[in-house]
Scaffold this motif. Structure first.
Motif, PDB file in Angstrom:
ATOM      1  N   LYS A 285     -10.107  -7.632  -4.229  1.00 11.94           N
ATOM      2  CA  LYS A 285      -8.863  -6.863  -4.346  1.00 11.94           C
ATOM      3  C   LYS A 285      -8.834  -5.716  -3.336  1.00 11.94           C
ATOM      4  O   LYS A 285      -7.770  -5.341  -2.858  1.00 11.94           O
ATOM      5  N   TYR A 286     -10.016  -5.173  -2.977  1.00  9.93           N
ATOM      6  CA  TYR A 286     -10.041  -4.105  -1.980  1.00  9.93           C
ATOM      7  C   TYR A 286      -9.499  -4.593  -0.644  1.00  9.93           C
ATOM      8  O   TYR A 286      -8.726  -3.902   0.003  1.00  9.93           O
ATOM      9  N   TYR A 287      -9.915  -5.774  -0.246  1.00 16.78           N
ATOM     10  CA  TYR A 287      -9.414  -6.327   1.024  1.00 16.78           C
ATOM     11  C   TYR A 287      -7.915  -6.603   0.928  1.00 16.78           C
ATOM     12  O   TYR A 287      -7.166  -6.393   1.884  1.00 16.78           O
ATOM     13  N   ARG A 288      -7.509  -7.073  -0.227  1.00 16.60           N
ATOM     14  CA  ARG A 288      -6.088  -7.363  -0.422  1.00 16.60           C
ATOM     15  C   ARG A 288      -5.262  -6.080  -0.391  1.00 16.60           C
ATOM     16  O   ARG A 288      -4.195  -6.029   0.209  1.00 16.60           O
ATOM     17  N   TRP A 289      -5.764  -5.015  -1.021  1.00 18.65           N
ATOM     18  CA  TRP A 289      -5.032  -3.750  -1.045  1.00 18.65           C
ATOM     19  C   TRP A 289      -4.914  -3.139   0.356  1.00 18.65           C
ATOM     20  O   TRP A 289      -3.899  -2.540   0.693  1.00 18.65           O
ATOM     21  N   LEU A 290      -5.971  -3.297   1.156  1.00 19.29           N
ATOM     22  CA  LEU A 290      -5.925  -2.768   2.525  1.00 19.29           C
ATOM     23  C   LEU A 290      -5.281  -3.744   3.504  1.00 19.29           C
ATOM     24  O   LEU A 290      -5.146  -3.410   4.688  1.00 19.29           O
ATOM     25  N   GLU A 291      -4.933  -4.923   3.029  1.00 21.03           N
ATOM     26  CA  GLU A 291      -4.269  -5.956   3.824  1.00 21.03           C
ATOM     27  C   GLU A 291      -5.084  -6.332   5.063  1.00 21.03           C
ATOM     28  O   GLU A 291      -4.579  -6.394   6.183  1.00 21.03           O
ATOM     29  N   VAL A 292      -6.416  -6.549   4.834  1.00 19.25           N
ATOM     30  CA  VAL A 292      -7.310  -6.998   5.906  1.00 19.25           C
ATOM     31  C   VAL A 292      -8.051  -8.236   5.432  1.00 19.25           C
ATOM     32  O   VAL A 292      -8.090  -8.546   4.238  1.00 19.25           O
ATOM     33  N   LYS A 293      -8.673  -8.955   6.386  1.00 15.62           N
ATOM     34  CA  LYS A 293      -9.477 -10.129   6.049  1.00 15.62           C
ATOM     35  C   LYS A 293     -10.842  -9.680   5.531  1.00 15.62           C
ATOM     36  O   LYS A 293     -11.272  -8.545   5.783  1.00 15.62           O
ATOM     37  N   LYS A 294     -11.532 -10.612   4.877  1.00 15.70           N
ATOM     38  CA  LYS A 294     -12.844 -10.267   4.311  1.00 15.70           C
ATOM     39  C   LYS A 294     -13.892 -10.013   5.387  1.00 15.70           C
ATOM     40  O   LYS A 294     -14.854  -9.301   5.158  1.00 15.70           O
ATOM     41  N   ASP A 295     -13.718 -10.591   6.547  1.00 10.03           N
ATOM     42  CA  ASP A 295     -14.694 -10.390   7.614  1.00 10.03           C
ATOM     43  C   ASP A 295     -14.286  -9.263   8.566  1.00 10.03           C
ATOM     44  O   ASP A 295     -14.765  -9.188   9.696  1.00 10.03           O
ATOM     45  N   ALA A 296     -13.433  -8.364   8.108  1.00 14.44           N
ATOM     46  CA  ALA A 296     -12.955  -7.258   8.951  1.00 14.44           C
ATOM     47  C   ALA A 296     -14.079  -6.262   9.210  1.00 14.44           C
ATOM     48  O   ALA A 296     -14.923  -6.008   8.353  1.00 14.44           O
TER      49      ALA A 296
ATOM     50  N   VAL B  54      -0.141   6.409   5.851  1.00  6.24           N
ATOM     51  CA  VAL B  54       1.108   6.917   6.428  1.00  6.24           C
ATOM     52  C   VAL B  54       2.294   6.191   5.804  1.00  6.24           C
ATOM     53  O   VAL B  54       3.324   6.796   5.473  1.00  6.24           O
ATOM     54  N   LYS B  55       2.149   4.890   5.639  1.00  4.35           N
ATOM     55  CA  LYS B  55       3.254   4.070   5.117  1.00  4.35           C
ATOM     56  C   LYS B  55       3.598   4.439   3.675  1.00  4.35           C
ATOM     57  O   LYS B  55       4.772   4.475   3.297  1.00  4.35           O
ATOM     58  N   TYR B  56       2.573   4.696   2.843  1.00  6.30           N
ATOM     59  CA  TYR B  56       2.811   4.952   1.415  1.00  6.30           C
ATOM     60  C   TYR B  56       2.625   6.427   1.038  1.00  6.30           C
ATOM     61  O   TYR B  56       2.368   6.755  -0.118  1.00  6.30           O
ATOM     62  N   ASN B  57       2.756   7.326   1.964  1.00  8.35           N
ATOM     63  CA  ASN B  57       2.624   8.748   1.669  1.00  8.35           C
ATOM     64  C   ASN B  57       3.799   9.197   0.800  1.00  8.35           C
ATOM     65  O   ASN B  57       4.952   9.064   1.195  1.00  8.35           O
ATOM     66  N   PRO B  58       3.553   9.751  -0.388  1.00 10.49           N
ATOM     67  CA  PRO B  58       4.654  10.140  -1.279  1.00 10.49           C
ATOM     68  C   PRO B  58       5.471  11.316  -0.732  1.00 10.49           C
ATOM     69  O   PRO B  58       6.626  11.496  -1.119  1.00 10.49           O
ATOM     70  N   GLN B  59       4.916  12.114   0.176  1.00 12.05           N
ATOM     71  CA  GLN B  59       5.676  13.235   0.747  1.00 12.05           C
ATOM     72  C   GLN B  59       6.736  12.743   1.727  1.00 12.05           C
ATOM     73  O   GLN B  59       7.815  13.340   1.822  1.00 12.05           O
TER      74      GLN B  59
ATOM     75  N   LYS C 143       8.694   5.202  -6.143  1.00  9.27           N
ATOM     76  CA  LYS C 143       7.951   5.462  -7.375  1.00  9.27           C
ATOM     77  C   LYS C 143       6.541   4.853  -7.341  1.00  9.27           C
ATOM     78  O   LYS C 143       5.622   5.360  -7.978  1.00  9.27           O
ATOM     79  N   ASN C 144       6.378   3.772  -6.606  1.00  7.98           N
ATOM     80  CA  ASN C 144       5.072   3.089  -6.559  1.00  7.98           C
ATOM     81  C   ASN C 144       4.158   3.633  -5.472  1.00  7.98           C
ATOM     82  O   ASN C 144       3.017   3.180  -5.350  1.00  7.98           O
ATOM     83  N   CYS C 145       4.650   4.590  -4.679  1.00  9.96           N
ATOM     84  CA  CYS C 145       3.850   5.083  -3.555  1.00  9.96           C
ATOM     85  C   CYS C 145       2.567   5.779  -4.012  1.00  9.96           C
ATOM     86  O   CYS C 145       1.512   5.591  -3.414  1.00  9.96           O
ATOM     87  N   GLU C 146       2.651   6.578  -5.056  1.00 16.15           N
ATOM     88  CA  GLU C 146       1.458   7.291  -5.530  1.00 16.15           C
ATOM     89  C   GLU C 146       0.406   6.315  -6.042  1.00 16.15           C
ATOM     90  O   GLU C 146      -0.782   6.456  -5.731  1.00 16.15           O
ATOM     91  N   LYS C 147       0.858   5.339  -6.813  1.00  9.09           N
ATOM     92  CA  LYS C 147      -0.074   4.330  -7.348  1.00  9.09           C
ATOM     93  C   LYS C 147      -0.696   3.535  -6.206  1.00  9.09           C
ATOM     94  O   LYS C 147      -1.907   3.289  -6.184  1.00  9.09           O
ATOM     95  N   LYS C 148       0.126   3.146  -5.236  1.00  8.15           N
ATOM     96  CA  LYS C 148      -0.360   2.355  -4.107  1.00  8.15           C
ATOM     97  C   LYS C 148      -1.333   3.177  -3.257  1.00  8.15           C
ATOM     98  O   LYS C 148      -2.356   2.664  -2.817  1.00  8.15           O
TER      99      LYS C 148
END
Length: 142
Positions: free
Chosen positions: A87-98, A112-117, A123-128
């Motif tokens: 799930k860590y690789y999935r959350w960071l949107e990278v491959k497992k061999d990164a 930068v993309k999900y910064n709540p400021q 609403k999902n930015c903080e969780k993400k």
């Protein structure tokens, strides 16, 4: 045969002694036979194991089983916490061999993309963002 004009009755004392000796020897022979049978029964009988030996065997088997369970659990624990979850690789949107630099770049882009400021209406930015930080910390240690 007559003695003093009376018939002589045969004396059975010698026969009695012979019979007594025969009875004793039969008794001794039976006792010896019983001892031999007892020895062979002890050698053949598998249930003649003493309870102490039997309990020791069960105790050793129990220790082996418990040890195997403990080692198996430890291996599962190490495997679970040493390898980074997918799930860590999935959350960071990278491959497992990164590589670590690719993981760092992906982390920077996603923060930068999900910064709540910068996105106050999301609403999902903080969780993400929390997930991204957790994933980066988990992968950074590896």
């Amino acid at each position: 045969m007559y003695r003093n004009n009376r018939p002589v009755t045969p004396q059975y004392k010698p026969d009695y002694k012979v019979k007594e000796r025969a009875r004793k020897s039969d008794k001794i022979a039976k006792q010896k036979h019983a001892k031999k049978v007892e020895k062979t029964v002890k050698q053949v009988n598998p249930t003649d194991v003493s309870t102490d030996k039997l309990s020791n065997v069960f105790f050793v088997i129990l220790l082996v089983i418990i040890g195997a369970l403990v080692i198996g659990g430890a291996l599962l624990f190490v495997k679970q916490y040493n390898s980074a979850p997918t799930k860590y690789y999935r959350w960071l949107e990278v491959k497992k061999d990164a590589s670590s630099s690719q993981i760092r770049d992906a982390y920077d882009e996603l923060t930068v993309k999900y910064n709540p400021q910068t996105h106050p209406d999301c609403k999902n930015c903080e969780k993400k963002l929390k997930q991204i930080k957790e994933a980066y910390e988990g992968l950074k240690k590896m």
